[in-house]
Scaffold this motif. Structure first.
Motif, PDB file in Angstrom:
ATOM      1  N   LEU A 156      18.861  11.154  -0.338  1.00 56.24           N
ATOM      2  CA  LEU A 156      17.719  10.214   0.107  1.00 56.24           C
ATOM      3  C   LEU A 156      17.878   8.840   0.436  1.00 56.24           C
ATOM      4  CD1 LEU A 156      15.268  11.703  -2.625  1.00 56.24           C
ATOM      5  CD2 LEU A 156      15.920  12.771  -0.356  1.00 56.24           C
ATOM      6  N   LYS A 157      18.844   8.321  -0.176  1.00 57.60           N
ATOM      7  CA  LYS A 157      18.845   6.743  -0.070  1.00 57.60           C
ATOM      8  C   LYS A 157      20.549   6.430  -0.177  1.00 57.60           C
ATOM      9  CE  LYS A 157      17.703   2.355  -2.143  1.00 57.60           C
ATOM     10  NZ  LYS A 157      19.183   1.665  -2.338  1.00 57.60           N
ATOM     11  N   PRO A 158      21.138   6.934   1.247  1.00 61.91           N
ATOM     12  CA  PRO A 158      22.412   6.585   1.463  1.00 61.91           C
ATOM     13  C   PRO A 158      22.735   4.989   1.702  1.00 61.91           C
ATOM     14  CG  PRO A 158      21.703   7.541   3.394  1.00 61.91           C
ATOM     15  CD  PRO A 158      20.527   7.396   2.384  1.00 61.91           C
ATOM     16  N   GLU A 159      23.987   4.654   1.454  1.00 59.35           N
ATOM     17  CA  GLU A 159      24.340   3.345   1.606  1.00 59.35           C
ATOM     18  C   GLU A 159      25.450   3.356   2.936  1.00 59.35           C
ATOM     19  OE1 GLU A 159      22.495   0.925   0.512  1.00 59.35           O
ATOM     20  OE2 GLU A 159      21.533   1.623  -1.333  1.00 59.35           O
ATOM     21  N   LEU A 177       6.809   3.352   4.997  1.00 59.17           N
ATOM     22  CA  LEU A 177       8.100   3.611   5.836  1.00 59.17           C
ATOM     23  C   LEU A 177       8.785   2.253   6.232  1.00 59.17           C
ATOM     24  CD1 LEU A 177       9.617   5.710   7.645  1.00 59.17           C
ATOM     25  CD2 LEU A 177       8.123   4.788   9.412  1.00 59.17           C
ATOM     26  N   TYR A 178       7.650   1.240   6.692  1.00 61.47           N
ATOM     27  CA  TYR A 178       8.248  -0.174   6.794  1.00 61.47           C
ATOM     28  C   TYR A 178       8.586  -0.910   5.678  1.00 61.47           C
ATOM     29  CZ  TYR A 178       7.561   0.074  11.900  1.00 61.47           C
ATOM     30  OH  TYR A 178       8.039   0.307  13.298  1.00 61.47           O
ATOM     31  N   ALA A 179       8.117  -0.621   4.542  1.00 59.11           N
ATOM     32  CA  ALA A 179       8.715  -1.307   3.185  1.00 59.11           C
ATOM     33  C   ALA A 179      10.169  -0.655   2.994  1.00 59.11           C
ATOM     34  CB  ALA A 179       8.002  -0.674   2.172  1.00 59.11           C
ATOM     35  N   GLY A 180      10.709   0.407   3.508  1.00 61.65           N
ATOM     36  CA  GLY A 180      11.730   0.825   3.190  1.00 61.65           C
ATOM     37  C   GLY A 180      12.603  -0.047   4.286  1.00 61.65           C
ATOM     38  N   VAL A 181      12.299   0.064   5.511  1.00 58.71           N
ATOM     39  CA  VAL A 181      13.175  -0.587   6.768  1.00 58.71           C
ATOM     40  C   VAL A 181      13.172  -2.078   6.224  1.00 58.71           C
ATOM     41  CG1 VAL A 181      12.854  -1.484   8.983  1.00 58.71           C
ATOM     42  CG2 VAL A 181      12.042   0.859   8.343  1.00 58.71           C
ATOM     43  N   ALA A 182      12.149  -2.872   5.522  1.00 59.02           N
ATOM     44  CA  ALA A 182      12.342  -4.287   5.262  1.00 59.02           C
ATOM     45  C   ALA A 182      13.618  -4.353   4.003  1.00 59.02           C
ATOM     46  CB  ALA A 182      11.039  -4.646   4.586  1.00 59.02           C
ATOM     47  N   THR A 183      13.237  -3.303   3.121  1.00 59.44           N
ATOM     48  CA  THR A 183      14.317  -3.668   2.122  1.00 59.44           C
ATOM     49  C   THR A 183      15.924  -3.499   2.803  1.00 59.44           C
ATOM     50  OG1 THR A 183      12.855  -2.403   0.446  1.00 59.44           O
ATOM     51  CG2 THR A 183      15.141  -2.378  -0.116  1.00 59.44           C
ATOM     52  N   ALA A 184      15.903  -2.450   3.546  1.00 60.89           N
ATOM     53  CA  ALA A 184      17.210  -2.280   4.305  1.00 60.89           C
ATOM     54  C   ALA A 184      17.519  -3.604   4.875  1.00 60.89           C
ATOM     55  CB  ALA A 184      17.202  -1.086   4.949  1.00 60.89           C
ATOM     56  N   CYS A 185      16.750  -4.012   5.665  1.00 55.03           N
ATOM     57  CA  CYS A 185      16.887  -5.400   6.497  1.00 55.03           C
ATOM     58  C   CYS A 185      17.191  -6.343   5.746  1.00 55.03           C
ATOM     59  CB  CYS A 185      15.954  -5.737   7.334  1.00 55.03           C
ATOM     60  SG  CYS A 185      15.506  -4.695   8.701  1.00 55.03           S
ATOM     61  N   LYS A 186      16.722  -6.649   4.536  1.00 55.54           N
ATOM     62  CA  LYS A 186      16.979  -7.696   3.672  1.00 55.54           C
ATOM     63  C   LYS A 186      18.166  -7.590   2.811  1.00 55.54           C
ATOM     64  CE  LYS A 186      15.081 -10.040  -0.561  1.00 55.54           C
ATOM     65  NZ  LYS A 186      13.978 -10.165  -1.423  1.00 55.54           N
ATOM     66  N   THR A 187      18.500  -6.247   2.245  1.00 54.17           N
ATOM     67  CA  THR A 187      19.953  -6.174   1.738  1.00 54.17           C
ATOM     68  C   THR A 187      20.987  -6.027   2.550  1.00 54.17           C
ATOM     69  OG1 THR A 187      18.599  -4.461   0.342  1.00 54.17           O
ATOM     70  CG2 THR A 187      21.061  -4.281   0.256  1.00 54.17           C
ATOM     71  N   TYR A 188      20.945  -5.789   3.886  1.00 55.88           N
ATOM     72  CA  TYR A 188      22.092  -5.892   4.767  1.00 55.88           C
ATOM     73  C   TYR A 188      22.051  -7.014   5.594  1.00 55.88           C
ATOM     74  CZ  TYR A 188      23.650  -1.421   2.910  1.00 55.88           C
ATOM     75  OH  TYR A 188      24.212  -0.450   2.001  1.00 55.88           O
ATOM     76  N   ASN A 189      21.074  -7.781   5.435  1.00 59.81           N
ATOM     77  CA  ASN A 189      20.955  -9.238   6.255  1.00 59.81           C
ATOM     78  C   ASN A 189      20.966  -9.045   7.795  1.00 59.81           C
ATOM     79  OD1 ASN A 189      20.970 -12.031   6.199  1.00 59.81           O
ATOM     80  ND2 ASN A 189      22.912 -12.391   6.584  1.00 59.81           N
ATOM     81  N   VAL A 190      20.149  -8.032   8.079  1.00 63.52           N
ATOM     82  CA  VAL A 190      19.942  -8.123   9.404  1.00 63.52           C
ATOM     83  C   VAL A 190      18.530  -8.209   9.883  1.00 63.52           C
ATOM     84  CG1 VAL A 190      21.606  -6.127   9.685  1.00 63.52           C
ATOM     85  CG2 VAL A 190      19.359  -5.227   9.293  1.00 63.52           C
ATOM     86  N   ASP A 191      18.053  -8.596  11.121  1.00 63.99           N
ATOM     87  CA  ASP A 191      16.767  -8.943  11.715  1.00 63.99           C
ATOM     88  C   ASP A 191      16.158  -7.610  12.334  1.00 63.99           C
ATOM     89  OD1 ASP A 191      17.149 -11.477  10.697  1.00 63.99           O
ATOM     90  OD2 ASP A 191      17.859 -12.394  12.614  1.00 63.99           O
ATOM     91  N   LYS A 248       9.472   5.716   2.078  1.00 63.59           N
ATOM     92  CA  LYS A 248      10.163   4.573   1.929  1.00 63.59           C
ATOM     93  C   LYS A 248      11.720   4.498   1.957  1.00 63.59           C
ATOM     94  CE  LYS A 248      10.133   0.348  -1.120  1.00 63.59           C
ATOM     95  NZ  LYS A 248       9.798  -0.318  -2.171  1.00 63.59           N
ATOM     96  N   HIS A 249      12.081   5.642   1.287  1.00 62.23           N
ATOM     97  CA  HIS A 249      13.579   6.009   1.424  1.00 62.23           C
ATOM     98  C   HIS A 249      13.575   6.496   2.737  1.00 62.23           C
ATOM     99  CE1 HIS A 249      13.129   6.296  -2.827  1.00 62.23           C
ATOM    100  NE2 HIS A 249      14.257   6.743  -2.936  1.00 62.23           N
ATOM    101  N   LEU A 250      12.970   7.241   3.609  1.00 65.43           N
ATOM    102  CA  LEU A 250      13.341   7.366   5.012  1.00 65.43           C
ATOM    103  C   LEU A 250      13.339   6.369   5.893  1.00 65.43           C
ATOM    104  CD1 LEU A 250      13.322   9.403   7.045  1.00 65.43           C
ATOM    105  CD2 LEU A 250      10.779   9.457   7.293  1.00 65.43           C
ATOM    106  N   GLY A 251      12.690   5.229   5.515  1.00 68.75           N
ATOM    107  CA  GLY A 251      12.369   4.139   6.313  1.00 68.75           C
ATOM    108  C   GLY A 251      13.951   3.399   6.042  1.00 68.75           C
ATOM    109  N   TYR A 252      14.476   3.282   4.822  1.00 67.91           N
ATOM    110  CA  TYR A 252      15.659   2.730   4.536  1.00 67.91           C
ATOM    111  C   TYR A 252      16.957   3.380   4.899  1.00 67.91           C
ATOM    112  CZ  TYR A 252      18.963   0.710   1.250  1.00 67.91           C
ATOM    113  OH  TYR A 252      20.016  -0.075   0.763  1.00 67.91           O
TER     114      TYR A 252
END
Length: 348
Positions: free
Chosen positions: A214-217, A116-130, A74-78
């Protein structure tokens, strides 16, 4: 990570390529008005009207860029999304869409890719990207991830590496070296685990630096802050390969010398204490560690009052004359040439 032998495992063969893509991306919502068509056709359709489009791509390879012994999926996806969004923000632009392609071996069940994709989804939601596309295929050498990020900017606001002017101030966001020291802690604990699999590491004292690894911003807030302050960066780059490498990129692209002051480099107290523990020079870590994903930029000196005292920004040096070279000015006022000692994947 895939240590739980009792978890349910769904073979990817049952879904097939298109079924897998549909399954992994079914929960992603379209939020950007510029996304006319996302996943589900031969190509994505975007409409930015009078804006300029910026695009960046990165490739992450298991065993080169990440180690699943301590990197949760999950972290890797993010993180895979952060790595790319950082490049968009380094252009002083707004990130709007991403695509992600993966190659996986048969040791990964569907449940692992859902993580993996749960981390991708969290990143997309947090940063407002599609999430608007991508691809999947098989791999015989482990997991590979390729992400492309897309963004927009007004032409006059785009910050290139080549725009610095003589006597500009060199400014950095946040603090440096934490991601590298977090990696040192994780690698050490991995070796301990190899010797004694029953040992449980206490990472609490290292929580800040481990999280930075593991979870950079990505620093989405910095272009927004600069706009609020009415500060116009003359050049900009993100710090992915180490401060010295990025300064040399700015210096070469702009055709100017740069002086970096050692005593101005921002270091978190946790980084300093970890460097002491590992007997590593903290300045060297900041210069060569990499993966900080902070933003490094130059501004005209007359804009200094606008950023003075801002806790997010630190002036660490200045540009000099044409082709004068890049130097570290040490604490004892010695002028040392900067060298590109940052991370290099081809050294692995």
């Amino acid at each position: 990570m895939l240590e739980d032998k009792e978890q349910e495992r769904t073979s990817l063969e049952k879904l097939g390529e298109f079924g897998l893509i549909e399954h992994l991306t079914k929960g992603f919502e379209i939020k950007q008005t510029s996304t006319l068509k996302g996943i589900g056709d031969d190509a994505t359709v975007l409409d930015f009207k009078d804006k300029k489009t910026v695009i960046s791509t990165d490739l992450l390879i298991e065993g080169v860029h990440f180690d699943l012994a301590y990197m949760p999926l999950k972290h890797l996806g993010y993180k895979s999304i952060m790595v790319n969004l950082s490049d968009i923000y380094a252009m002083n632009a707004t990130a709007t869409q991403v695509t992600i392609s993966i190659a996986v071996s048969n040791r990964f069940p569907l449940e692992a890719l859902e993580e993996l994709y749960a981390g991708v989804a969290t990143a997309c939601k947090t940063y407002n990207v599609d999430l608007v596309g991508g691809d999947t295929t098989s791999s015989k050498t482990g997991l590979m991830i390729s992400v492309t990020a897309i963004g927009i900017a007004n032409e006059e606001e785009i910050a290139y590496r080549s725009g610095a002017q003589p006597n500009d101030l060199l400014v950095v966001s946040g603090d440096l070296g934490a991601a590298y020291m977090g990696l040192q802690v994780l690698e050490r604990e991995k070796e301990v685990f190899k010797v004694n699999p029953n040992s449980q590491p206490d990472l609490e004292p290292y929580s800040y630096i481990v999280e930075r690894q593991l979870k950079p911003e990505a620093r989405k807030d910095i272009p927004e802050l600069l706009k609020q302050l009415e500060v116009h960066p003359t050049s900009m780059i993100d710090i992915s390969d180490g401060l010295s490498s990025e300064i040399l990129h700015l210096s070469k692209s702009s055709g100017l010398g740069i002086d970096l002051y050692e005593d101005k480099i921002p270091l978190d107290p946790t980084v300093i204490s970890a460097c002491e523990e590992f007997k590593i020079d903290s300045t060297l870590v900041a210069l060569s560690g990499g993966e900080d994903y902070e933003l490094l930029f130059t501004i005209d000196q007359k804009e200094f009052p606008k950023i003075k005292g801002n806790p997010n920004l630190t002036v660490i040096g200045h540009t000099t004359g044409k082709d004068e070279g890049a130097y570290l000015i040490s604490r004892n006022n010695t002028k040392i040439p900067l060298t590109a000692q940052g991370w290099n994947s081809f050294d692995q």
